[in-house]
Scaffold this motif. Structure first.
Motif, short mmCIF file in Angstrom:
data_model
loop_
_atom_site.label_atom_id
_atom_site.label_comp_id
_atom_site.label_asym_id
_atom_site.label_seq_id
_atom_site.Cartn_x
_atom_site.Cartn_y
_atom_site.Cartn_z
N SER A 167 0.83 -1.20 0.00
CA SER A 167 0.00 0.00 0.00
C SER A 167 0.87 1.25 0.00
CB SER A 167 -0.90 0.01 1.25
OG SER A 167 -1.53 1.27 1.43
N ILE A 168 0.45 2.24 -0.80
CA ILE A 168 1.04 3.57 -0.74
C ILE A 168 -0.11 4.56 -0.61
CG2 ILE A 168 2.43 5.34 -1.86
CD1 ILE A 168 3.77 3.17 -3.51
N GLN A 169 -0.11 5.28 0.49
CA GLN A 169 -1.10 6.34 0.66
C GLN A 169 -0.42 7.69 0.49
OE1 GLN A 169 -3.54 6.15 4.16
NE2 GLN A 169 -4.70 4.41 3.37
N PHE A 170 -1.01 8.52 -0.36
CA PHE A 170 -0.53 9.87 -0.59
C PHE A 170 -1.62 10.83 -0.14
CE2 PHE A 170 -0.45 13.51 -3.67
CZ PHE A 170 0.66 14.14 -3.14
N GLN A 171 -1.29 11.67 0.84
CA GLN A 171 -2.26 12.57 1.44
C GLN A 171 -3.52 11.81 1.87
OE1 GLN A 171 -2.59 15.63 -1.60
NE2 GLN A 171 -0.85 16.76 -0.78
N SER A 172 -3.27 10.68 2.53
CA SER A 172 -4.30 9.82 3.15
C SER A 172 -5.18 9.08 2.14
CB SER A 172 -5.20 10.64 4.09
OG SER A 172 -4.43 11.25 5.11
N LYS A 173 -4.79 9.06 0.86
CA LYS A 173 -5.56 8.33 -0.14
C LYS A 173 -4.68 7.27 -0.80
CE LYS A 173 -8.66 12.19 -1.22
NZ LYS A 173 -9.15 13.11 -2.27
N GLU A 174 -5.23 6.08 -0.94
CA GLU A 174 -4.50 4.99 -1.61
C GLU A 174 -4.28 5.33 -3.07
OE1 GLU A 174 -2.31 2.01 -2.25
OE2 GLU A 174 -3.23 2.05 -0.25
N ILE A 175 -3.02 5.17 -3.53
CA ILE A 175 -2.71 5.54 -4.91
C ILE A 175 -2.41 4.34 -5.80
CG2 ILE A 175 -1.87 7.82 -4.24
CD1 ILE A 175 1.01 6.71 -4.70
N LEU A 176 -2.49 3.14 -5.23
CA LEU A 176 -2.31 1.93 -6.03
C LEU A 176 -3.68 1.39 -6.39
CD1 LEU A 176 0.57 0.16 -4.06
CD2 LEU A 176 0.74 1.81 -5.95
N GLY A 177 -3.88 1.14 -7.66
CA GLY A 177 -5.18 0.64 -8.09
C GLY A 177 -5.55 1.20 -9.45
N PRO A 178 -6.50 0.56 -10.12
CA PRO A 178 -6.82 0.92 -11.51
C PRO A 178 -7.57 2.25 -11.66
CG PRO A 178 -8.31 -0.78 -10.71
CD PRO A 178 -7.27 -0.60 -9.65
N ASN A 179 -8.18 2.74 -10.58
CA ASN A 179 -9.00 3.95 -10.71
C ASN A 179 -8.27 5.23 -10.34
OD1 ASN A 179 -11.29 2.39 -11.46
ND2 ASN A 179 -11.68 1.92 -9.30
N VAL A 180 -6.98 5.13 -10.09
CA VAL A 180 -6.19 6.31 -9.73
C VAL A 180 -5.80 7.07 -11.00
CG1 VAL A 180 -4.04 7.11 -8.69
CG2 VAL A 180 -5.32 5.24 -7.64
N ASP A 181 -5.95 8.39 -10.96
CA ASP A 181 -5.53 9.24 -12.07
C ASP A 181 -4.01 9.42 -11.97
OD1 ASP A 181 -4.95 11.27 -13.89
OD2 ASP A 181 -6.76 12.42 -13.44
#
Length: 242
Positions: A59-73
């Motif tokens: 898991s990588i959270q950037f500013q408290s949001k998960e950034i790994l995954g298909p729906n990340v811009d």
């Protein structure tokens, strides 16, 4: 405030384990230095943080949001996590000013006049305005690094990643880059810097994260790693200093 939180991050290329169980927190305004031998996973870890490399798990959270995954811009993510590459990655056919304005115009849709104003503001921080019309081939290594950093900062990133920023520079230019990174730190820029340069590491941070075979083996003061650490492999890497 925690800007980046990494938990149990792993990366494999085929059967080769490059990162294993990485846990790391980066707070706002921090400067973290990553060191380790060639192939230890330092650059791969940086590239995972803005999805230039896709992690295998974790898991990588950037500013408290998960950034790994298909729906990340991912494009939006890369605007917020700037990257300064080892070999500068400047476009040889563009001038200094054009290199810095390119992303502003293409990704942000900013008009040429406003983009130029923003670029010149960043270049002015590094005394590069007089060189704005030059091409990369006309610049020294240190000047190219300044342009690369100005280009990244022009996007107003929340975090700046630097991959071996002094590897192509002579000792004098390396000191200049160290002073530049310290200036950014004093201005509140949050950074992670990968380096093999002990001089740079000691200039920009008291503590170092040591990666070995994809594992963080130490998070310690540089003087302890260099002379007093009980692990013989760490002592062999950093060397005992008087």
């Amino acid at each position: 405030m925690t800007v980046i939180a990494i938990r149990e991050l792993a990366k494999q290329f085929g059967d080769q384990v490059v990162l294993s169980g990485i846990n790391l927190d980066l707070a706002q305004g921090d400067v973290k230095v990553l060191m380790g031998s060639s192939g230890s996973g330092k650059s791969t870890l940086l590239r995972c943080l803005n999805r230039l490399v896709e992690p295998t798990s974790g898991s990588i959270q950037f500013q408290s949001k998960e950034i790994l995954g298909p729906n990340v811009d991912v494009r939006q993510l890369r605007k917020q996590i700037g990257f300064v590459f080892q070999q500068f990655a400047l476009y040889s056919h563009l001038t200094v000013l054009e290199n810095v304005t390119l992303a502003l115009r293409k990704l942000e849709g900013i008009g040429l006049k406003q983009a130029n104003e923003k670029a010149l503001h960043e270049l002015a921080q590094f005394d590069m305005v007089p060189h704005q019309s030059k091409y990369p081939s006309q610049l020294s290594g240190g000047q190219k690094q300044r342009v690369a950093i100005a280009r990244a900062l022009a996007m107003d990133p929340a975090v700046l990643l630097l991959d071996e920023p002094t590897s192509a520079l002579d000792p004098v230019m390396s000191r200049d880059v160290g002073e530049l990174i310290n200036r950014l730190h004093h201005n509140g820029i949050t950074m992670i810097c990968v380096t093999h340069d002990l001089g740079l590491a000691s200039t920009i941070s008291d503590r170092v994260l040591f990666l070995d075979k994809g594992i963080i083996r130490a998070d310690e003061r540089l003087d302890v790693l260099a002379s007093n650490h009980s692990d013989p492999e760490l002592q062999a890497f950093f060397g005992k200093r008087e």
